[in-house]
Every structure is written in C-alpha cells, then in structure tokens.
Write an enzyme that holds these catalytic residues in place. Structure first.
Site, short mmCIF file in Angstrom:
data_model
loop_
_atom_site.label_atom_id
_atom_site.label_comp_id
_atom_site.label_asym_id
_atom_site.label_seq_id
_atom_site.Cartn_x
_atom_site.Cartn_y
_atom_site.Cartn_z
N ASP A 307 0.86 -1.17 0.00
CA ASP A 307 0.00 0.00 0.00
C ASP A 307 0.91 1.23 0.00
O ASP A 307 2.09 1.12 0.33
CB ASP A 307 -0.89 -0.03 1.25
CG ASP A 307 -1.77 1.20 1.35
OD1 ASP A 307 -2.42 1.54 0.35
OD2 ASP A 307 -1.79 1.82 2.43
N ASP A 501 -1.80 -0.61 6.06
CA ASP A 501 -2.05 -0.11 7.41
C ASP A 501 -3.48 0.36 7.63
O ASP A 501 -3.85 0.71 8.75
CB ASP A 501 -1.09 1.05 7.74
CG ASP A 501 -1.48 2.34 7.03
OD1 ASP A 501 -2.01 2.26 5.89
OD2 ASP A 501 -1.27 3.42 7.60
N ASP A 505 -7.17 -1.98 3.68
CA ASP A 505 -6.18 -3.02 3.36
C ASP A 505 -6.51 -4.35 4.02
O ASP A 505 -5.95 -5.38 3.64
CB ASP A 505 -4.78 -2.58 3.83
CG ASP A 505 -4.32 -1.31 3.16
OD1 ASP A 505 -4.54 -1.19 1.94
OD2 ASP A 505 -3.75 -0.44 3.84
#
Length: 609
Positions: A307, A501, A505
């Site tokens: 990410d 995080d 996700d």
C-alpha cells in the site's frame, strides 16, 4: 477448556506418570510402576487417536500416526517404560507447537469494535442515542468531532471535514460539502456535522469490508506444518524397517524398538523450537509474527504488494516547501502560522505545529482565535494579525483575489497572511519514507522477486510519489475488493505478501499468503487481519522479519535432516537387536537434545537492518 490447556494437562499427566513410575520401579513396586506408566500414556494416546481421526477426516496424514504406533506397540508388548518416555516426548512437542501457535491472530470481532455501537439521531427536536441496528435510511444523525461515521450517508450540514485514510488511502483530510457522500468508517476531524443515513449499518461500506475480510480468510488455503510435509516418507521408512526387523528375526520386540527410536521427535520438537525461537527473535526487532505457520510462510514469500499511504509514505502530511511573498523569512512565516495552528486539532494544523517544533522555533500563545471549520483560522500572534487556511479563505479574509499556484498531484496548499497581506504558502504533501529505494533493494536481496504498489490514491499521485523506486507494477484507485483481486492475480507469480495499514487493506491482508500490517499507527482492523505486525513505524523492519523467518526455517530443516538421519541409524541398530525399546527411547532423547540445541540457534540470528 482451551486447546493450550488441554495440551498442558496431557504433558503434565505424561510427565507425572513417567516420574511416578520410575520412583515406584526403583522402590521395588513393579506392578504399581506399570500402572503409573499406563496412566501417563493413555491420555496422550487418546489425544493422538482423536487428532489422527480429525486429520484423516480432512484428508491429511501427519506424524501423529508414527507416534501412536510406537506407543501402542510398546504398551502391547509390555514395554510400558518406553511407551511412557515416548508419551512425554510427544506431548512435550505438541505443547511447544501449541505455544508457538498461541500467538495467532485474534478474532475479527475487533474489526467491528472500531464502529460505534450506537448513533446520535435527531428526533422531534431532540437528540437520542439509539443502537446502530436501529439506524434507518433517512435518519438525520449527529456526528461529533472525533466520532467515526457509523453508517453511509450524505452530508446535511454546510461543510464537514473527515479523515478517510483508513478507507481510501488518501493521507490528507477530505472536505465535504452539503450533499456529499460520507462513508462509514471515516473519522470526523472537524466540527460536528449532521448527515442523512442512506443505508442501514449492515449494508454500509465498513460492514462490507468486514465481510470481505472474513470471506478472504475462509478462502485462503491453510498452511501445512513443515513437519507434516515429511510425514509420509518417514512413516513409510519406519514401517519398512520395523516390518523387516520382525519378519527376519521373528522377534516383535525388535519392531517395538524400531518404532520407539522412530518416534519423530526431531520433527515434533526441533521444528517448533526453531520457529518459536524465530518468533522471539523477530519480536526483538519489532516484528510480531502470529504463530509458527505464519513464520514458515513468510520464509517462502516471492511477491510483495505494498500500500502507499502509511507504508511507502509516512501517512502524515508534511511541509515540503515554503514560498515567501512578502518581507518575512520562511522561518517567520512558519513560526507565526504554527503559533496560530496550536489552537486547532485539525491534522494539517498539527502537522504545521510539529514542523515548527522540529525546527526548534519558539511558538507564542495565540489570542482572539476564530476557527472556521474546514476553512482556516484567524487570530492574534504577538503584535500581528495572522490568518492561516486555504488559498480562497485567506484571500477572502484580506480582500484579495486567490492566486494560481501550480501544485504537484497529491499536494495541499496552505496560505498564510500577516497583517492583512499575503505572506506566503506552505506546500504540504505525504512524501516517501527516507531511504525507501534502499529498503526495497534490501527486500529483493531477501528473496522478494516482484514488488507491486496497490493504492486507493489517484494514478498521477502514485506515479509521482514512487518515481525511481523500480516497482514491477502499479495499481491505483483500488477498492478493498480490488486489492483482494490483485492479491489473487499476483499469486500466479508465487506466494504473495501484502503490506498495508488501513481498514481498506484488511481484506487483502487476510487474502494474502502473508499479510503484514503497519501496527504502530495503522488501523486495528489491518493489525488483526494480518499474520505479521510491524510494532515500530519502520518498513525496513520487514527485511529483518524476512531474514529471521528464512534463517529460522533453514535451522529447522537442518535439525530435521540431522535428527531423522540419526533416528534412521538408530532404527537400523534396533532392527539388528543392538537396542532394546528402553535404550531406543533414551537414544531418541539424546537425539532430541542435540536437535533442540541446534534449533535454539535461531535465537542468535542477526539480520541486516
């Protein structure tokens, strides 16, 4: 009673039976000694039979069969002491394995706990707290500062400011106008606002993410134990040698001795000891790995999906440049802007204050401060009237026309006026973490062959931020479901590790072969869905985790190969009558100690960090 307590109880019973039997045997009470050994063996053997039945029901064959055969054969031919020794060895190994897995992930109920259990609804001119399940489309809800938006809806107030980074990956707060969509799971970081619910809680965005996580966890194939992958071959060799010994000698005790020596304790003990040592060593570096299966899987990763916000980047807005339009210096513009922003809880204001404090600037106390939610602040700093906020807001306050400053994609402009004149601009952005290119190179050195970015940000933002990193792929504008699909697609390239995080996700972390959460500042949802949590806000520790996982697995394999080799030699000796069942059990204990000492070397792994 929990699984861990059952394994502990079985180990204690087996150990007590062995010790009591030895004491009785030495005192000349052979009959009572035999009963004590039987009492210690039977619980372990019963647990083994139950586990074998469950494994066969799942179509799996493990090492439990060898241990059950050796205990049963020893009891059947009167070698109760050997059976008691095997019971202690086996129950000790399963206890260690259970201890390793005892650090496994918590249930996904914690994901739901982030959403409030109630909502504040306007009804008949008053406010009432109602359970979340009672919220219906059309209800007008009050969202206070700091509240998490409980259901999807549309803004009913003039403006609202929300932090949706946990859902979308956008690191900067979002300004909402009347009628704009407010997603459940976003946090109100501005003044209180009203919203009209458009969906019940069960159909809202956040609830959908929870369902995605649960579905991804159910769909992921279970990770086989390292020991079980050796089981069939070892079982075949054991049965072949035991059968040959009995057939050629006509003495069934030789077969019992072979089975006792063959008790697969190098596998049962060495593997969990090495992996538990690896878990402990990784935790020393701030990498929490949730159990031995996760550590095994981490050692085999080939594809890394990252990410952006909070992972590649710091996840917090930072000042990247300051432009001066008047006679003030950069330091003076920052000092006055930060002094005024001390009166605001807005994330951008707090970032400006932090930047000034990092430069060692003394910040006076503001006075006469007026905050316009989502717009900016006006106040007095020392002898100056200072205005900080968006370009349009500040320009309107001083009677000027907004400028046309060009910004990079993903940047935010904060204007500063001093004493009625535009003084300058603070350009805010979410830059890459320091040394990210070197960190990714280090991950490739640890065996990662492919690195892909998956972000909810716009493509132009992602491309600008990651320029020069040498990524193998980039997917922008990703939804939680889209990230899950990407994980599944990338699996064709090898085992996939996902790092993130945010709440958005969590489904991909659950779907990946190994999910890694930035736990220091990340959402609780991602930490609970992940197999690995980085307890410090440093992505470079992922490389340390990989190195430790690979090292621990390598040591476990070394212990297994050495232990099985010595066991096979002992089985051959037993087959020729050189070892009695009790001697075979003691020899196996010596082998166990050797492989355990080797396995403990995992505590001394030193990764390059």
């Amino acid at each position: 009673m929990g699984v861990t307590r059952v394994k502990t109880a079985i180990l204690l019973l087996a150990l007590a039976g062995l010790i009591a039997g030895l004491a009785l045997h030495l005192s000349g009470q052979a009959g009572l000694a035999t009963l004590a050994w039987w009492a210690g063996v039977l619980p372990a053997l019963a647990a083994l039979v139950i586990e074998i039945a469950r494994s066969l029901g799942r179509g799996e064959t493990g090492l439990d069969i060898v241990a059950a055969l050796s205990m049963s054969a020893a009891l059947g031919f009167g070698e109760t002491l050997a059976a008691a020794v095997v019971a202690v060895m086996y129950s000790g190994g399963t206890f260690l394995e259970g201890f390793a897995e005892g650090r496994a992930r918590r249930e996904m109920q914690g994901l739901l706990s982030r959403v409030p259990r109630s909502a504040t609804r306007h009804r008949n001119g008053a406010l009432q707290e109602i359970p979340l399940d009672e919220v219906a489309p059309g209800d007008r809800l009050l969202i206070r500062q700091g509240d998490v938006v409980p259901v999807d809806g549309t803004l009913a107030s003039a403006t609202g400011f929300v932090d949706a980074s946990a859902l979308t990956g956008e690191s900067l707060p979002i300004r909402l106008e009347r009628g704009a969509e407010a997603m459940s799971g976003a946090t109100n970081v501005g003044e209180a606002f009203d919203m009209i619910a458009t969906r019940p809680a069960r159909d809202s965005t956040y609830a959908g993410i929870v369902r995605l996580v649960e579905a991804a966890q159910r769909a992921r194939a279970p990770m086989a134990r390292l020991a079980d992958r050796w089981a069939l071959g070892f079982l075949a060799v054991t049965l072949l040698i035991a059968s040959a010994a009995w057939a050629l000698s006509g003495d069934p005790i030789r077969a019992v001795a072979v089975l006792v020596v063959a008790t697969p304790c190098p596998l049962i003990l060495a593997v969990p000891v090495a992996l538990v040592a690896g878990l402990s060593r990784a935790a020393h570096y701030g990498v929490l790995i949730k159990g031995a299966p996760a550590l095994e899987a981490l050692a085999r990763m080939r594809v890394l999906i990252l990410d952006k916000t909070g992972t590649l980047t710091d996840g917090r807005p930072q000042i990247v440049s300051i432009s001066c339009l008047g006679g003030q210096t950069e330091a003076e513009i920052l000092r006055l802007a930060a002094a005024l922003d001390q009166a605001s809880q807005h994330p951008v204001a707090q970032a400006i204050v932090a930047a000034a404090q990092a430069r060692g600037l003394a910040l006076p106390v503001p006075s006469g401060v007026t905050e316009h939610p989502g717009e900016g602040l006006v106040g007095q700093i020392e002898a100056h009237r200072v205005i900080v906020g968006g370009e349009g807001f500040v320009a309107a306050q001083i009677g000027a026309s907004p400028g046309s400053t060009a910004l990079d994609a993903g940047a935010l402009l904060v204007a500063v006026a001093i004493d009625g004149r535009m003084a300058g601009h603070l350009v805010m952005a979410d830059p890459l973490r320091a040394g990210m290119a070197q960190i990714l190179t280090g991950l490739r050195r640890e065996g990662i062959a492919r690195i892909v970015l998956a972000t909810g940000d716009r493509r132009e933002v992602a491309e600008r931020v990651t320029q020069g990193l040498g990524l193998d792929g980039l997917s922008a504008g990703m939804t939680p479901g889209g990230k899950v699909a990407l994980v599944q697609a990338e699996r064709a390239q090898g085992p996939v590790m996902m790092v993130g995080d945010g709440v958005n996700d969590a489904p991909a972390l659950a779907a990946a072969d190994v999910g890694v959460a930035m736990g220091a500042r990340g959402a609780a949802a991602s930490a609970e869905a992940a197999d690995v949590v980085l307890l410090v806000d440093r992505i470079d520790r992922l490389g340390a985790g990989l190195a430790i996982a690979r090292g621990a697995r390598r040591i476990a394999l070394q212990s297994v190969v050495a232990g099985i080799g010595l066991s096979v030699l002992g089985m051959i000796a037993a087959a020729f009558g050189a070892l009695s069942p009790v001697q075979g059990a003691l020899l196996q204990e010596v082998i166990d100690v050797a492989v355990i000492l080797n396995a403990l070397r995992a505590l001394r792994i030193v990764p390059r960090v």
